[in-house]
Scaffold this active site. Structure first.
Site, short mmCIF file in Angstrom:
data_model
loop_
_atom_site.label_atom_id
_atom_site.label_comp_id
_atom_site.label_asym_id
_atom_site.label_seq_id
_atom_site.Cartn_x
_atom_site.Cartn_y
_atom_site.Cartn_z
N ASN A 152 4.87 1.57 2.67
CA ASN A 152 4.27 0.23 2.64
C ASN A 152 5.20 -0.87 2.11
O ASN A 152 5.08 -2.02 2.51
CB ASN A 152 2.90 0.23 1.94
CG ASN A 152 2.95 0.73 0.52
OD1 ASN A 152 3.96 1.29 0.09
ND2 ASN A 152 1.88 0.54 -0.22
N LYS A 175 14.20 10.38 -0.52
CA LYS A 175 13.51 10.76 0.72
C LYS A 175 12.50 9.67 1.05
O LYS A 175 11.42 9.58 0.46
CB LYS A 175 12.79 12.10 0.56
CG LYS A 175 12.36 12.63 1.93
CD LYS A 175 11.02 13.33 1.95
CE LYS A 175 9.83 12.46 1.94
NZ LYS A 175 9.59 11.64 3.14
N GLU A 251 3.67 7.20 -9.28
CA GLU A 251 3.00 5.93 -8.96
C GLU A 251 2.07 6.23 -7.81
O GLU A 251 2.51 6.36 -6.66
CB GLU A 251 4.03 4.87 -8.55
CG GLU A 251 4.95 4.43 -9.67
CD GLU A 251 4.23 3.63 -10.75
OE1 GLU A 251 3.08 3.19 -10.54
OE2 GLU A 251 4.81 3.47 -11.84
N LEU A 252 0.78 6.35 -8.10
CA LEU A 252 -0.14 6.89 -7.11
C LEU A 252 -1.12 5.82 -6.60
O LEU A 252 -0.87 4.64 -6.76
CB LEU A 252 -0.85 8.11 -7.70
CG LEU A 252 0.11 9.16 -8.29
CD1 LEU A 252 -0.66 10.31 -8.93
CD2 LEU A 252 1.07 9.69 -7.23
N CYS A 285 -0.99 -0.50 -2.91
CA CYS A 285 -1.73 0.26 -3.93
C CYS A 285 -2.47 -0.70 -4.86
O CYS A 285 -3.45 -0.34 -5.47
CB CYS A 285 -0.77 1.12 -4.73
SG CYS A 285 0.60 0.17 -5.40
N SER A 442 2.61 -7.72 -9.56
CA SER A 442 3.92 -7.06 -9.43
C SER A 442 5.05 -7.99 -9.85
O SER A 442 5.13 -9.12 -9.36
CB SER A 442 4.15 -6.64 -7.97
OG SER A 442 3.06 -5.88 -7.54
N GLU A 459 7.21 1.81 -13.93
CA GLU A 459 8.43 1.40 -13.25
C GLU A 459 8.64 -0.09 -13.52
O GLU A 459 7.69 -0.87 -13.53
CB GLU A 459 8.32 1.65 -11.75
CG GLU A 459 8.38 3.13 -11.42
CD GLU A 459 8.51 3.40 -9.93
OE1 GLU A 459 7.88 2.70 -9.12
OE2 GLU A 459 9.25 4.35 -9.57
P1 NAP Z 1 1.77 9.72 1.06
O1 NAP Z 1 1.17 10.27 2.27
O2 NAP Z 1 1.41 10.31 -0.24
O3 NAP Z 1 3.34 9.77 1.28
C1 NAP Z 1 4.25 9.25 0.34
C2 NAP Z 1 5.57 9.93 0.51
O4 NAP Z 1 5.43 11.31 0.16
C3 NAP Z 1 6.11 9.92 1.94
O5 NAP Z 1 7.50 9.80 1.90
C4 NAP Z 1 5.67 11.28 2.44
O6 NAP Z 1 6.41 11.76 3.54
C5 NAP Z 1 5.92 12.11 1.20
N1 NAP Z 1 5.24 13.40 1.21
C6 NAP Z 1 4.04 13.74 1.73
N2 NAP Z 1 3.80 15.05 1.54
C7 NAP Z 1 4.86 15.56 0.88
C8 NAP Z 1 5.21 16.85 0.39
N3 NAP Z 1 4.41 17.90 0.55
N4 NAP Z 1 6.38 17.00 -0.23
C9 NAP Z 1 7.21 15.96 -0.40
N5 NAP Z 1 6.94 14.70 0.04
C10 NAP Z 1 5.78 14.51 0.67
O7 NAP Z 1 1.46 8.16 0.92
P2 NAP Z 1 1.69 7.03 2.01
O8 NAP Z 1 0.57 7.07 2.97
O9 NAP Z 1 3.08 7.03 2.52
O10 NAP Z 1 1.59 5.74 1.07
C11 NAP Z 1 0.41 5.18 0.71
C12 NAP Z 1 -0.01 5.63 -0.68
O11 NAP Z 1 0.99 5.26 -1.63
C13 NAP Z 1 -1.28 4.96 -1.14
O12 NAP Z 1 -2.10 5.88 -1.80
C14 NAP Z 1 -0.77 3.91 -2.12
O13 NAP Z 1 -1.73 3.51 -3.07
C15 NAP Z 1 0.38 4.61 -2.73
N6 NAP Z 1 1.30 3.65 -3.35
C16 NAP Z 1 1.35 3.58 -4.70
C17 NAP Z 1 2.18 2.66 -5.31
C18 NAP Z 1 2.24 2.57 -6.80
O14 NAP Z 1 3.21 2.02 -7.30
N7 NAP Z 1 1.26 3.06 -7.54
C19 NAP Z 1 2.98 1.82 -4.54
C20 NAP Z 1 2.91 1.90 -3.16
C21 NAP Z 1 2.06 2.85 -2.58
P3 NAP Z 1 5.59 12.20 4.88
O15 NAP Z 1 4.90 10.99 5.34
O16 NAP Z 1 6.61 12.72 5.78
O17 NAP Z 1 4.61 13.27 4.51
#
Ligand code: NAP
Length: 479
Positions: A152, A175, A251-252, A285, A442, A459
């Protein structure tokens, strides 16, 4: 696009995947493929790990000033190339160009901030209580890191991790998300140009995240995981990190409440809502997920928000005047459609939007729902789209209880003109950050992060570098 790297970046070299695999990157505004890039497997991950491990000792010994100056140069190069980077980000992620330019500035700022922090890593000395022994404290880099980022904020989520890791003297493997790898590859090229030694940063793009990351986490050579993404994946990675006792920062996800009291300035509240909801098309997020309105101002707020949301221009991010781009992919849009349908089935009224636009690309219109039932699925699911869901409340205790009734605790927004109430409510919200009469929290100089299932660690800010440092204590008896 022609100059954008498309290979893996390992040990300072651009490489194809060992097995020659590639994967496409597409444009969410058109569905067209932008390019094919290297698709790493476990063998490539091992090469990246070896490069990071080999570079670690020497990098840790580099003068802080040298690390600082690399970050500073990279900051300047990023700003010089704002337009190019913004176009790349819009192409792979969809956000409007104006927002992409904003993200470039935000992302660069992490490098400037941590270039300033690199030379301020402190230590300590003291006399122990027995009066005889002395202690000397120094701070060391934690070691080779694995950095995993979401799609995002393709550039800023990278710099928010890479900046402090470089400043602290850690080597790393990044990654990025498979939807938006190009911004990360461009960033690697910039850091190389800025003088980053080979092996300090390695970038592994892959469609096989699990196969690539799990052996790294379990293998014992990676000492730190910094992850930004969903809570579900974070939980899995925490479990994988336990085996080799890898230090983690998480950061979830979020489920931000946006609370408007009867004494709020409604102009500020509507402006704040536009930012808290519509920044990044709602794919943040920090996005306001649940709008709690005091019943006396709910109707007026809903009407004004619907007017503003309905006037936004939706279209491909590269087109002039566009304010809302496409969602990241069809899965993301399908989730938004299902959440809106569920809310409407349970009695919500659609004030504006609510219908998927026909045609190519993953567009969804800005939508305002009112009379939303607390039972609706979007109350406990991150919407990740341009949908504002309005509920009403009667009193302060009630709204605090409802706002806290979620496993997440990243951010909350509070709108009131009363100072007492502002402080009282903020202190009672179970969140890591509060936007008080503002929809934006932010900032690279502030500690970003959540409580409960929104994460571990912070962070940015003064504490951002701490996540990448360990203390070493020297016991010195003085006779
Ligand atoms: P995601 O599905 O959890 O994926 C995040 C990253 O993790 C991607 O690079 C993904 O790659 C990787 N990943 C997934 N499964 C993995 C595994 N088994 N092993 C290692 N890496 C793995 O989240 P997203 O849909 O990309 O992003 C949206 C989420 O991020 C939302 O929940 C949002 O709230 C959160 N977010 C949080 C913050 C914060 O600072 N708190 C900031 C931005 C976003 P793949 O897609 O290839 O699986």
């Amino acid at each position: 696009m022609t100059d954008t790297p498309t290979q893996l970046f390992i040990g300072g070299a651009w490489l194809d995947a060992v097995d020659g695999a590639t994967m496409p990157v597409d444009d969410p505004a058109t569905g067209e493929i932008l390019c094919d890039i290297a698709d790493a497997g476990p063998q490539d991950a091992r090469l990246a790990e070896e490069a990071a491990v080999q570079a670690q000792q020497e990098w840790a010994r580099t003068a802080p000033r040298a690390r600082s100056e690399i970050l500073r140069r990279a900051y300047e190069i990023i700003l010089e190339r704002t337009d190019e980077l913004a176009h790349l980000m819009t192409a792979e992620m969809g956000k409007p160009l104006a927002e992409a330019r904003g993200e470039v500035a935000y992302a660069a700022e992490f490098f400037r901030w941590f270039s300033e922090e690199a030379v301020r890593i402190d230590g300590g000395a003291g006399v122990l209580p027995d009066g005889r022994n002395r202690m000397l404290l120094s701070r060391r880099p934690v070691g080779p890191c694995l950095l995993i980022t979401p799609w995002n904020f393709p550039l800023a989520m990278g710099t928010r991790k890479i900046g402090p890791a470089i400043a602290a003297g850690c080597t790393m493997i990044l990654k990025p998300a498979p939807q938006t790898p190009l911004s990360s590859l461009a960033l690697a090229a910039i850091l190389k140009e800025a003088g980053l030694p080979d092996g300090v940063l390695n970038v592994v793009t892959t469609s096989r995240a699990g196969e690539v990351c799990e052996p790294l986490l379990r293998g014992g050579r990676i000492r730190k995981l910094s992850f930004t993404g969903s809570t579900a994946v974070g939980r899995l990675l925490l479990a994988q990190s336990a085996e080799a006792v890898v230090r983690t920062s998480m950061e979830l996800g979020g489920n931000a409440p946006f609370i408007v009291f009867e004494d709020a300035d409604l102009d500020k509240a509507v402006d704040g809502a536009m930012v808290a909801k519509m920044r990044n098309m709602g794919e943040a997020c920090t996005a306001a997920n649940r709008f709690f309105l005091h019943h006396s101002v709910a109707e007026e707020f809903g009407r004004r928000l619907a007017e503003r949301m309905g006037a936004l221009v939706v279209g491909p991010g590269t087109r002039d005047g566009v304010e809302v781009g496409p969602l990241i992919d069809r899965t993301g849009r399908g989730k938004v459609e299902a959440l809106v349908a569920d809310a409407v089935e349970r009695g919500a009224r659609v004030l504006v939007g609510g219908r998927t636009q026909e045609g190519p690309g993953c567009f969804y219109p800005p939508t305002v729902l009112t009379d939303v039932s607390p039972e609706s699925r979007l109350m406990d699911t991150e919407i990740f789209g341009p949908v504002a869901a309005i509920l009403t409340f009667d009193d302060e205790d009630e709204v605090i209880r409802r706002a806290n009734d979620t496993p997440w605790g990243l951010v909350g927004y509070v709108f009131t003109e009363g100072l007492d109430r502002a402080l009282r409510v903020s202190e009672r919200l179970e969140v890591g950050m509060v936007g008080l009469n503002t929809g934006l929290v932010s900032n690279p100089a502030a500690p970003f992060g959540g409580v409960k299932q929104s994460g571990l660690g912070r962070e940015g800010g003064r504490v951002g570098i701490d996540e990448f440092l360990e203390y070493q204590y020297l016991a010195v008896p003085v006779r």
